[in-house]
Design a protein around this motif. Structure first.
Motif, PDB file in Angstrom:
ATOM      1  N   MET A   1       0.807  -1.263   0.045  1.00 17.37           N
ATOM      2  CA  MET A   1      -0.074  -0.050  -0.005  1.00 17.37           C
ATOM      3  C   MET A   1       0.992   1.265   0.023  1.00 17.37           C
ATOM      4  O   MET A   1       2.236   1.183   0.616  1.00 17.37           O
ATOM      5  N   ASN A   2       0.418   2.252  -0.723  1.00 22.00           N
ATOM      6  CA  ASN A   2       1.285   3.501  -0.715  1.00 22.00           C
ATOM      7  C   ASN A   2       1.326   4.022   0.575  1.00 22.00           C
ATOM      8  O   ASN A   2       0.289   4.142   1.364  1.00 22.00           O
ATOM      9  N   ASP A   3       2.527   4.575   1.165  1.00 16.45           N
ATOM     10  CA  ASP A   3       2.771   5.045   2.209  1.00 16.45           C
ATOM     11  C   ASP A   3       1.829   6.359   2.565  1.00 16.45           C
ATOM     12  O   ASP A   3       1.442   6.588   3.752  1.00 16.45           O
ATOM     13  N   GLN A   4       1.941   7.305   1.484  1.00 10.10           N
ATOM     14  CA  GLN A   4       0.873   8.441   1.808  1.00 10.10           C
ATOM     15  C   GLN A   4      -0.535   8.377   1.995  1.00 10.10           C
ATOM     16  O   GLN A   4      -1.188   8.594   2.928  1.00 10.10           O
ATOM     17  N   LEU A   5      -0.985   7.232   1.088  1.00 10.40           N
ATOM     18  CA  LEU A   5      -2.525   6.820   1.263  1.00 10.40           C
ATOM     19  C   LEU A   5      -2.623   6.073   2.715  1.00 10.40           C
ATOM     20  O   LEU A   5      -3.437   6.440   3.424  1.00 10.40           O
ATOM     21  N   ASP A  66       5.182   8.018  10.772  1.00 15.38           N
ATOM     22  CA  ASP A  66       4.687   6.815  10.483  1.00 15.38           C
ATOM     23  C   ASP A  66       4.946   5.787  12.087  1.00 15.38           C
ATOM     24  O   ASP A  66       4.011   5.309  12.594  1.00 15.38           O
ATOM     25  N   TYR A  88       2.628  -1.812   6.843  1.00 18.57           N
ATOM     26  CA  TYR A  88       3.790  -1.019   6.332  1.00 18.57           C
ATOM     27  C   TYR A  88       4.966  -1.728   5.747  1.00 18.57           C
ATOM     28  O   TYR A  88       5.815  -1.127   5.219  1.00 18.57           O
TER      29      TYR A  88
END
Length: 157
Positions: A1-5, A66, A88
């Motif tokens: 999954m995209n870190d920003q999302l 994070d 993550y």
């Protein structure tokens, strides 16, 4: 999954228990403390000053934002470290270390930090063997040599 999302999703007040504005203020307040504590720990491990330029070397797998998110979600929901690690794409020990580093910062700021978000005894008690025909009475354990009924391995009087 995209870190920003993932950051956008996990920073929702339902996951963290605080507003996004308060979360931003926490980042501004706690990030310098975390960085100085991290540098002090690294200097102690090295035994002195840096040997490389600032910014060189291995990068942390979770940035401070994070780390703070993981800690808040873990404390609020009691979410297992392995589940957060899977989100993550890091190892469970990375998440555990992040929580271990950020909890004292939150406690020093005045957050109410529970001692442990999980129950004290996560595993149920060992099953009791039951006699046939008497479903509600436990079978007493017998001592190997004497044959007497025992409790926790000690002979009864």
């Amino acid at each position: 999954m995209n870190d920003q999302l993932l950051r956008v999703i996990l920073s929702h007040p339902a996951f963290t228990g605080i507003s996004r504005q308060h979360f931003g203020e926490l980042i501004e307040e706690l990030a310098p403390r975390w960085e100085s504590a991290r540098e002090a720990t690294l200097a102690e491990q090295r035994g002195g000053a840096r040997r490389r330029a600032c910014g060189a070397g291995r990068k942390p797998k979770l940035v401070f934002v994070d780390r703070l998110l993981v800690t808040l979600v873990c404390l609020r929901l009691g979410m297992p470290h392995q589940a957060l690690a899977d989100l993550y794409a890091v190892d469970r020990s990375t998440v555990s270390g992040a929580v271990r580093q950020v909890r004292p910062l939150l406690a020093a700021r005045g957050f109410a930090i529970p001692r442990s978000p999980r129950p004290a005894h996560p595993h149920p008690a060992r099953p009791v063997r039951l006699r046939r025909g008497r479903a509600h009475r436990a079978v007493p354990r017998r001592h190997r040599s004497t044959g007497q009924a025992t409790a926790r391995g000690t002979p009864r009087p």
